[in-house]
Design an enzyme around this catalytic site. Structure first.
Site, PDB file in Angstrom:
ATOM      1  N   SER A   6     -10.039  -0.146  -7.010  1.00  6.40           N
ATOM      2  CA  SER A   6      -9.235  -0.909  -6.104  1.00  6.40           C
ATOM      3  C   SER A   6     -10.084  -1.758  -5.320  1.00  6.40           C
ATOM      4  O   SER A   6     -11.310  -1.363  -5.019  1.00  6.40           O
ATOM      5  CB  SER A   6      -8.578  -0.045  -5.035  1.00  6.40           C
ATOM      6  N   CYS A  31       1.123  -1.254  -0.059  1.00  8.15           N
ATOM      7  CA  CYS A  31       0.051  -0.160   0.154  1.00  8.15           C
ATOM      8  C   CYS A  31       0.651   1.268   0.119  1.00  8.15           C
ATOM      9  O   CYS A  31       1.571   1.560   1.095  1.00  8.15           O
ATOM     10  CB  CYS A  31      -0.855   0.068   1.191  1.00  8.15           C
ATOM     11  N   LYS A  64      -4.044  -4.003 -10.143  1.00  4.07           N
ATOM     12  CA  LYS A  64      -5.066  -2.896 -10.236  1.00  4.07           C
ATOM     13  C   LYS A  64      -5.420  -2.708 -11.869  1.00  4.07           C
ATOM     14  O   LYS A  64      -4.728  -3.066 -12.806  1.00  4.07           O
ATOM     15  CB  LYS A  64      -4.593  -1.612  -9.726  1.00  4.07           C
ATOM     16  N   MET A  83      -4.667   5.084  -5.321  1.00 10.95           N
ATOM     17  CA  MET A  83      -3.727   4.395  -4.623  1.00 10.95           C
ATOM     18  C   MET A  83      -2.165   5.047  -4.640  1.00 10.95           C
ATOM     19  O   MET A  83      -1.616   5.204  -5.963  1.00 10.95           O
ATOM     20  CB  MET A  83      -3.740   2.821  -5.063  1.00 10.95           C
TER      21      MET A  83
END
Length: 396
Positions: A309, A104, A278, A318
């Site tokens: 996402s 992340c 993604k 993101m």
């Protein structure tokens, strides 16, 4: 019937970039959860409040979105020239699993701050005033991230005037460097472009053939042209997330692309790998009004990007996908680069649903292969609450 009491686990609830998550030191977890496996996953699911058939995560710390259903485990690094090991778990909202397949990027902005405050960085590396450089090993993807954390009187400075679209209030700026961001261990050939092409023809049943740039940088990402899908690139969340057919379309693209990238062997595996890859769609600059009501002018950006996402359109962008955007934009001929006008570039500013974001990347073409040495962006982070989380003693 006897009922086990709840147990308390030291934890910190933090915002990093446009995400929120529950942060733990590895040493503070119950012994059974200090190693990867079913006990750890069960614990984190219970902390976040998943699986929740209502999709609200009312009985946990999750916020019922992909941006807020997140966990982080940190420990002192045993690797040379690194301060802390960072492991990220994306917790499914409605299914009983934790996805460990990627990083992340947004929460990466909070890792340095938490590591300093949690005593995971040697005190000698923290100045009285200035910036502390925290060397992070991102354990999910085996990459190095450098966080530049502002310090005042030996403590992390969280307040400041840095504004980040998608975050309501200003805070202190944290600059992140994602070193050698191509995920070389992923995909068929382990290359930045796993198919060997900058642009592929991707067959998607029920849709037809789409042009796609499939890249492993920051996080495996499939870029397609908005126009080919009937979109303009100015869409906000409600235009996509309220359309069941659109969500099915993007999941189909994601699954087909994952197979082509070598991330999964067949389509049936896609449901158990929600975090990666993604899917994002790109378009040339255009005027639009962001989700906060802020006007974004075509002249303010190089291109428009909207990204999915965990099955939904993201409210901003993101952080890992921003790395993929910056990297792809720096390489002439990708769909991202072409949407930005083509040519060589070392930085790009793109429009997303909440506003704009700038990301830089250093790309080189060596012996017929593209490599990227680093991607750079600025985020912010802040502790929202710390103390203990509580879970039933039989939860894991």
């Amino acid at each position: 019937m006897a009922h086990l009491p709840q147990i308390k686990i030291p934890a910190t609830y933090m915002r990093g970039g446009t995400s929120k998550g529950v942060f733990f030191r590895l040493q503070d977890l119950p012994e059974a959860a200090q190693v990867p496996g079913a006990a750890r996953d069960a614990l984190l699911l219970r902390v976040i409040g998943s699986p929740d058939p209502y999709g609200k995560q009312i009985d946990g710390m999750g916020g019922a979105t992909s941006s807020t259903s997140k966990t982080v485990i940190l420990s002192k690094s045993t690797r040379p020239d690194h301060d802390v090991d960072y492991l990220f778990g994306q917790v499914s909202i409605d299914k009983p699993f934790v996805d460990w397949s990627g990083n992340c990027g947004n929460l990466s902005a909070a890792v340095g701050s938490f590591a300093i405050s949690g005593g995971l960085v040697e005190a000698s590396r923290i100045p009285e005033h200035g910036v502390a450089t925290v060397r992070i090993w991102q354990a999910n993807i085996g990459k190095t991230i450098i966080a530049h954390v502002p310090i005042t009187q030996w403590d992390v400075q969280e307040t400041g005037g840095f504004e980040l679209d998608g975050v309501t209030f200003p805070a202190a700026e944290v600059q992140l460097e994602f070193l050698d961001p191509a995920d070389e261990g992923e995909g068929e050939g382990g290359a930045m472009f796993p198919t060997g092409n900058l642009v592929d023809e991707l067959e998607v049943p029920g849709i037809g053939t789409l042009k796609a740039t499939m890249i492993n940088a920051g996080i495996p990402t499939i870029f397609v042209n908005a126009q080919e899908l009937g979109y303009t690139g100015t869409e906000l969340q409600e235009a996509i997330n309220g359309d069941a057919k659109a969500l099915e379309l993007f999941e189909s693209i994601r699954a087909q692309g994952a197979v082509r990238m070598g991330l999964i062997k067949d389509l049936s595996e896609a449901a158990q790998r929600q975090h990666t890859p993604k899917v994002a769609f790109v378009a040339p600059p255009a005027d639009y009004v962001s989700s906060s009501g802020k006007a974004v002018n075509a002249g303010d950006v190089d291109l428009l990007v909207r990204a999915m996402s965990m099955g939904k359109l993201h409210h901003a962008m993101m952080g890992t996908a921003a790395v993929a955007i910056g990297t792809a934009a720096a390489i002439p001929g990708t769909l991202v680069n072409l949407a930005a006008g083509g040519g060589e570039r070392s930085a790009v500013r793109f429009g997303h649903p909440s506003g704009t974001l700038r990301v830089g990347a250093e790309a080189r073409h060596v012996k017929g292969q593209w490599t990227v040495t680093k991607a750079i962006m600025s985020r912010s982070a802040r502790v929202l609450m710390d103390g203990w989380v509580r879970v039933p003693g039989d939860a894991f």
